[in-house]
Each structure stands twice: as structure tokens, then as C-alpha cells.
Design an enzyme around this catalytic site. Structure first.
Site, PDB file in Angstrom:
ATOM      1  N   ASP A 164       0.859  -1.176   0.000  1.00 14.59           N
ATOM      2  CA  ASP A 164       0.000   0.000   0.000  1.00 14.59           C
ATOM      3  C   ASP A 164       0.898   1.229   0.000  1.00 14.59           C
ATOM      4  O   ASP A 164       1.642   1.458   0.960  1.00 14.59           O
ATOM      5  CB  ASP A 164      -0.907  -0.004   1.235  1.00 14.59           C
ATOM      6  CG  ASP A 164      -2.076   0.965   1.104  1.00 14.59           C
ATOM      7  OD1 ASP A 164      -2.125   1.699   0.094  1.00 14.59           O
ATOM      8  OD2 ASP A 164      -2.931   0.995   2.001  1.00 14.59           O
ATOM      9  N   ASP A 223      -2.675   2.252  -6.215  1.00  8.86           N
ATOM     10  CA  ASP A 223      -1.587   2.265  -5.230  1.00  8.86           C
ATOM     11  C   ASP A 223      -1.596   1.077  -4.286  1.00  8.86           C
ATOM     12  O   ASP A 223      -0.931   1.107  -3.243  1.00  8.86           O
ATOM     13  CB  ASP A 223      -1.670   3.555  -4.408  1.00  8.86           C
ATOM     14  CG  ASP A 223      -2.966   3.660  -3.616  1.00  8.86           C
ATOM     15  OD1 ASP A 223      -3.959   3.055  -4.043  1.00  8.86           O
ATOM     16  OD2 ASP A 223      -2.983   4.344  -2.576  1.00  8.86           O
ATOM     17  N   GLU A 224      -2.289   0.014  -4.637  1.00 10.81           N
ATOM     18  CA  GLU A 224      -2.452  -1.092  -3.695  1.00 10.81           C
ATOM     19  C   GLU A 224      -2.566  -2.410  -4.450  1.00 10.81           C
ATOM     20  O   GLU A 224      -3.240  -2.493  -5.472  1.00 10.81           O
ATOM     21  CB  GLU A 224      -3.712  -0.847  -2.857  1.00 10.81           C
ATOM     22  CG  GLU A 224      -3.968  -1.833  -1.761  1.00 10.81           C
ATOM     23  CD  GLU A 224      -5.245  -1.503  -0.996  1.00 10.81           C
ATOM     24  OE1 GLU A 224      -5.548  -2.239  -0.035  1.00 10.81           O
ATOM     25  OE2 GLU A 224      -5.948  -0.528  -1.353  1.00 10.81           O
TER      26      GLU A 224
END
Length: 486
Positions: free
Chosen positions: A11, A105-106
Site C-alpha cells: 500500500d 496504489d495497492e
């Protein structure tokens, strides 16, 4: 559950805001808020400096301004975020063929499937190497969680924030989870959490002690069974490399309610065209057109129409959305409109043939809007053109935080605009904080520009992660790690 912590969850830390700080030297170490800046704007991401002032994602921007009046408020630059996301996902792909992106983003990564980890020590080394590689390639930090299941890996990365690494050793799951809030578990939102609290259950330990039968009684069979397993730390979900999109949609929230029916229809048509652009970019077509309308009183209406077959024809989608709008009462005003397509299918040959005709038809419509009329020689009115003030139009042309280039002063970014002026700070990601200058919004030497890379010279990671160690020695337990080189 796996006997080794070989499921990794990455993350990125305050992704949008961190990317903006990396791109803008003058904002490093300062409060930055990224999101919608209008009266109805919502915070997308806040930097850790802004979070310490009480600002968080999903908060109305107006409230954030009251909490952090001196923060920098920027409009998202998704082209930059996608570029950085692609760099990160490429690194993850080097670790394993099984990468499950959850957002820009993860992502989850199955390290065992990639042969990059088979025990705690090698998993930790891989996680630390990944964090170092991400920082070297993008200039940003990410937090890593490692565990024997997806649920625990995600919890570990959250506990490791910011810029850390946490390994949950097999056998320690229940001890770790026990004191945590029930809200830490997937699927436990505010409503379920409040329902459990009223029943006297506030921690994961309370759920495990209550037993499966009691949880089934409280929240239903399916949810109760899953909740009890998660409270015991059990999660057998695999990492899935392909997450097939179920729909494509776009929507806009308006600063001022729309009352003009002609303007509303024009916005629906514009959204339909944008939706088709996304559909085509994904090489997909869809069968069901969906219209979303949020009215002045926050009531939200959805209407849908299923076509005879999948399409990515902008004319078909636009006309279907227009027909759906006819069945919606917009009296009183509209604050949000959205157009989506569901029932996605692979690209069809018929769609390919339709594109040329669509392009000609759209070009003709554009010419009709722009060209003088035969009788009066006046330009045909576009409903949205006269509806906004000069200041609103300037804000659209020069969004706060977006990149510009001046023929004399070079690359910079917009600090703000209004009253016929635009203020620009001239700096680059690798420069010192730059000077600030103000120009007329129609300055011929100033133009919008593409974002610059966050790292001037990205290192070569073509052979990574071949050098990462593989070890079957046991790890040192759960801990947060610092930076290390791959």
C-alpha cells in the site's frame, strides 16, 4: 492459511499527496490535500502533515480548509498517478505472475507462486527489497505487510504505515487480532460495527468468544460464518491475477445545481462520450447503459436500458442515456450526473466497423456547434458555455497543481487562478524550491504541460529480484523494518 508469510500486500503511503510532494520541492514537509476544490469537493488523499491536523480522505474539502487553512489544495493529476502506478506494478510483476491490483496504489502479490519467498526470512528480504526498489524507481515510499493470508497481509501493511514493513508469523494471528477493533475486519463497516457494539462486541476477541452461532444470529448466516472465520484469523482466498471489470462509468459533481434541462442533457451526452472513450481504451464493449442522477435533495436515481447486443458506439450510448434522462424528474436541480456501461464483453468486429462512422458523426456535430449559421452568422450556443463565470473557466483551464510550461521561464505548476490571472511556481522534482510569478490567463507564452517524472534518472532494475536471498531459516518475528537495498 499458509505455513509461511508468502502473501504480500503493498500500500503506497498517502499516494496522491506523496506524489505531489515529490513533484513539487516547495511542498515537501508541508500539508498537502488532493481532491475536488469546488464547494462540493471531497478530499481524495491528504499528506501525513495534513492528517495530523485532522484532514482525512472522503472529508468535504470545505471542512478540510477549516481544519488546515494553510495547506496546499491541489486538483488530482491522474496521468502522473497512473504512470507511477505502472512503474510500481511492473516491479511487483517481477516478483510473481500472481499480482492482484486493488487500485492504483495497492496490490496483493503471491510470492510463493513467483518463487521469490518460501519462508519468513526470504519473505522479509523480498519485502524490504521491494520497498527499496520502489523508492529508487519512483521516489515514493510504500508500506508492506506479509502474512499467510490476504486478510492478514492487508492488516499488516496498515499497521506498518507509514513507510514500514510488518511480518505476521504463522501461529500468531489470533494473538495479534484479539485486541483490534472489529472494524479492522473486511466487510465490517460503520453499520455492522455499530450493530456489533450494541451487542457488546467491540474487539476481534469478542467475536471469537461469542461463537459462530451468536454471530449468525446477529448478522445472518453468510456474514456471520465469514465473520467468525476472520475473527479466528482464517482466510483462504487466493491471489487472483485477473480481476475482470464489471462496468465502466464516469460521473461529475457540479459546484452549482443544474436547473436548465438543456444543460443537463448536454452534460449527459458529454459524460456518455467520456464513458465510451474509457470503454474503448479497455478494448471492451457493453450491453447495458446506466444513468445516475443525484438531485438537489441528495436523493439518487438510477435508470438502465439493456441493448440488443454489446456496443462501444458513442451514438448508441449517448442516445440511450438521453432516453433514460427523459424518465427522470430534474425539477429542483441536479448536483451529480453519471453515465455507465455494464454487461461488458470483448471487442467485436462489428464495433470496429462502427468506429469510422461514429468518428465522422461526432466530428460533424462538433463542426455544427462551432460553425456560423447560414442566416445570422452567429455561433451556435453550447449550453454549458455561458453558464460559468470567467473565474470558473480559468480554474478549469488552469487547475491548481497542474503542470504548465512558459516559453521564457520553463516548467512549473499552477498555484492558483482567478480574476483573469494565473499564479505559477517554477520548479521541477529535482530542483530547489522555485520562484512564483503571475500571468494573465491568456498569456500566449504559457501553456498546459505533461507531468515530469519524479526521478530524473531511474535505476536499471531489469535483473531484479534475481539477487534476493532465499532462506529457510526462521524469521525474527513481527516487526517494522527500515530501508534496505535490494
Amino acid at each position: 492459511m499458509r505455513p509461511a508469510p508468502t502473501i504480500l500486500h503493498l500500500d503506497m503511503d498517502a499516494f496522491y499527496a506523496s506524489a505531489e510532494q515529490a513533484a513539487k520541492p516547495s511542498l515537501r514537509g508541508k500539508a498537502v490535500v488532493v481532491g475536488g476544490l469546488g464547494p462540493r469537493g471531497v478530499v481524495a488523499t491528504a499528506s501525513y502533515e495534513a492528517r495530523r491536523l485532522g484532514v482525512h480522505s472522503a472529508m468535504p474539502t470545505a471542512q478540510a480548509r477549516r481544519l488546515a487553512p494553510n495547506a496546499a489544495y491541489l486538483v488530482p493529476r491522474f496521468s502522473l498517478y497512473r504512470t507511477v502506478s505502472d512503474q510500481v506494478m511492473e516491479l511487483l510483476g517481477r516478483l510473481s505472475p500472481l499480482v492482484e491490483p486493488l487500485s492504483l496504489d495497492e496490490a496483493f502479490v503471491d510470492l510463493e507462486a513467483g518463487g521469490t519467498a518460501d519462508d519468513s526470512a526470504s519473505a522479509r528480504a523480498t519485502g524490504e527489497g521491494l520497498r527499496a526498489a520502489i523508492r529508487a524507481v519512483t521516489g515514493l515510499s510504500g508500506s508492506v505487510g506479509l502474512a499467510g493470508s490476504k486478510m492478514l497481509a492487508k492488516i499488516a501493511s496498515e499497521e506498518a504505515k507509514p513507510d514500514g514493513l510488518l511480518v505476521i508469523e504463522p501461529g500468531t494471528e489470533r494473538e495479534l487480532l484479539a485486541p483490534m477493533s472489529v472494524r479492522i475486519l473486511p466487510g465490517v463497516g460503520p453499520a455492522t460495527g455499530d450493530h456489533l457494539r450494541r451487542a457488546g462486541m467491540t474487539t476481534v476477541h469478542d467475536l471469537a468468544e461469542a461463537g459462530e452461532a451468536e454471530l449468525v444470529r446477529l448478522v445472518g448466516k453468510a456474514h456471520g460464518h465469514g465473520l467468525f472465520r476472520m475473527a479466528l484469523g482464517l482466510d483462504d482466498r487466493p491471489v487472483v491475477a485477473e480481476r475482470d471489470a464489471k462496468s465502466v462509468s464516469v460521473e461529475d459533481t457540479f459546484d452549482v445545481d443544474l436547473h436548465d434541462r438543456v444543460r443537463v442533457r448536454a452534460e449527459v451526452e458529454r459524460l456518455a462520450v467520456r464513458c465510451v472513450e474509457r470503454l474503448r481504451a479497455a478494448d471492451r464493449s457493453g450491453r447495458t447503459v446506466v444513468l445516475k442522477v443525484r438531485r438537489y435533495d441528495f436523493s439518487t436515481l438510477t435508470r438502465s436500458e439493456t441493448l440488443r447486443g454489446p456496443t462501444d458506439d458513442p451514438t448508441v450510448v449517448r442516445e440511450a442515456a438521453g432516453r433514460l434522462l427523459e424518465s427522470v424528474d430534474t425539477t429542483g436541480g441536479v448536483r451529480l450526473l453519471g453515465v455507465g456501461v455494464t454487461g461488458l464483453a470483448d471487442y467485436t468486429q462489428e464495433d470496429l466497423f462502427a468506429q469510422a462512422a461514429d468518428a465522422r458523426e461526432l466530428a460533424q456535430r462538433a463542426l455544427e456547434h462551432a460553425a456560423p449559421t447560414a442566416e445570422g452568422g452567429e455561433e451556435e450556443a453550447v449550453p454549458e458555455a455561458g453558464a460559468d463565470s470567467a473565474e470558473q473557466l480559468a480554474a478549469r483551464r488552469w487547475p491548481a497543481g497542474h503542470d504548465v510550461h512558459h516559453e521564457e521561464h520553463g516548467h512549473g505548476w499552477v498555484q492558483g487562478s482567478g480574476i483573469g490571472r494565473v499564479t505559477v511556481r517554477f520548479e521541477e522534482p529535482w530542483s530547489a524550491p522555485g520562484r512564483v510569478l503571475t500571468f494573465r490567463i491568456d498569456d500566449p507564452l504559457l501553456r498546459p504541460a505533461d507531468p515530469l517524472p519524479l526521478v530524473r534518472e531511474s535505476p536499471d532494475y531489469s535483473s531484479w529480484p534475481a539477487s534476493l536471498p532465499k532462506s529457510r531459516s526462521s524469521g525474527a518475528g513481527s516487526s517494522e523494518g527500515g530501508e534496505s537495498s535490494p
